[in-house]
Scaffold this motif. Structure first.
Motif, PDB file in Angstrom:
ATOM      1  N   UNK A   1       0.827  -1.211   0.000  1.00 35.06           N
ATOM      2  CA  UNK A   1       0.000   0.000   0.000  1.00 35.06           C
ATOM      3  C   UNK A   1       0.856   1.253   0.000  1.00 35.06           C
ATOM      4  N   UNK A   2       1.815   1.299   0.908  1.00 36.11           N
ATOM      5  CA  UNK A   2       2.602   2.525   1.093  1.00 36.11           C
ATOM      6  C   UNK A   2       3.479   2.832  -0.110  1.00 36.11           C
ATOM      7  N   UNK A   3       3.945   1.802  -0.787  1.00 34.35           N
ATOM      8  CA  UNK A   3       4.771   2.014  -1.980  1.00 34.35           C
ATOM      9  C   UNK A   3       3.927   2.210  -3.235  1.00 34.35           C
ATOM     10  N   UNK A   4       2.629   1.975  -3.122  1.00 27.97           N
ATOM     11  CA  UNK A   4       1.724   2.169  -4.255  1.00 27.97           C
ATOM     12  C   UNK A   4       1.945   1.183  -5.387  1.00 27.97           C
ATOM     13  N   UNK A   5       2.320  -0.057  -5.055  1.00 29.26           N
ATOM     14  CA  UNK A   5       2.671  -1.030  -6.091  1.00 29.26           C
ATOM     15  C   UNK A   5       1.710  -2.216  -6.161  1.00 29.26           C
ATOM     16  N   UNK A   6       0.617  -2.152  -5.401  1.00 29.14           N
ATOM     17  CA  UNK A   6      -0.315  -3.281  -5.399  1.00 29.14           C
ATOM     18  C   UNK A   6      -0.771  -3.656  -6.811  1.00 29.14           C
TER      19      UNK A   6
END
Length: 258
Positions: free
Chosen positions: A36-41
């Protein structure tokens, strides 16, 4: 009202099937928070191993692939080479990664495959009933070592982080645990670094999480945590064993840190 705590979007709503006191659920959440935090889902691909984590594809909202026993890192290698823009991670137990998958692990690491490996070490085969694993401690009683692991017959446990840290292709080898809030936060930081290494193209990163198996150890969840602290952590010291961004030196816990 401000939201201060919520389920990560990268986790599905499926209830975990893990035994009470098992730490797989904690690590699943940490991986999901990092996605979530890295925005890579949306461009992440997880590779589920065979073992207790075999159903992890039910829990992560990203694309998931089921690998044959021990072959998760070979599958992850193929996915990452075919789709280098994707963020590829494996989620493996010690029976999978350090036994039948030892070859795949060592060679993916020495090639410096740009993948992230989450390694759960609970010193036993969990799903199949509690047999001795490559990580079972000397003298540890299991279903296949009722009198304790005899190192004269079965050899010594494998310390994966120490071994992999000697390979040039490894960008990060770190051992953590999730027995208290401090260690949970440190483990999340390590997992995030491992994924960031992949985004930065630094190569192979492995985060080993020393964990519990209350059911197969025959202990309550609380007693399992205590057993892990008293027996596993002295044999598997926490710390950073390799970080190519920094130089490593021994820690007070007996591992290494940057």
């Amino acid at each position: 009202m401000a939201v201060v705590f919520e389920k990560p979007h990268a986790l599905t709503d499926a209830p975990f099937h893990y035994c009470p006191g098992c730490t797989h659920g904690i690590v699943h959440r940490l991986v999901a928070e990092v996605l979530d935090e890295l925005g890579v889902e949306g461009n992440a691909v997880g590779v589920a191993s065979v073992g207790c984590s075999v159903f992890s594809y039910n829990y992560f909202n990203c694309d998931m692939v089921q690998a044959p026993h021990g072959r998760a890192q070979a599958v992850a290698t193929g996915i990452k080479r075919a789709k280098p823009q994707d963020v590829v991670f494996t989620y493996q137990g010690d029976g999978d990664l350090a036994a039948i998958g030892t070859c795949e692990t060592v060679h993916a690491a020495t090639r410096g495959e740009n993948i992230t490996v989450i390694f759960i070490n609970n010193a036993i085969y969990g799903m199949t009933g509690g047999q001795m694993a490559p990580t079972s401690l000397p003298g540890q009683i299991t279903q296949t070592t009722p009198y304790g692991r005899d190192v004269a017959q079965a050899g010594y446990p494998i310390r994966m982080c120490e071994m992999l840290s000697t390979l040039d292709g490894v960008a990060l080898a770190q051992r953590c645990t999730v027995d208290n809030v401090k260690h949970v936060n440190e483990t999340k930081k390590a997992i995030k670094k491992a994924f960031q290494n992949q985004l930065d193209g630094k190569g192979y990163s492995i985060v080993e999480v020393v964990s519990t198996c209350p059911t197969n150890w025959g202990l309550s969840p609380a007693d399992a945590i205590k057993w892990m602290q008293d027996n596993m952590l002295p044999y598997y010291p926490l710390g950073v064993y390799k970080d190519t961004a920094k130089s490593c030196a021994p820690t007070a816990e007996g591992g290494a840190e940057a």
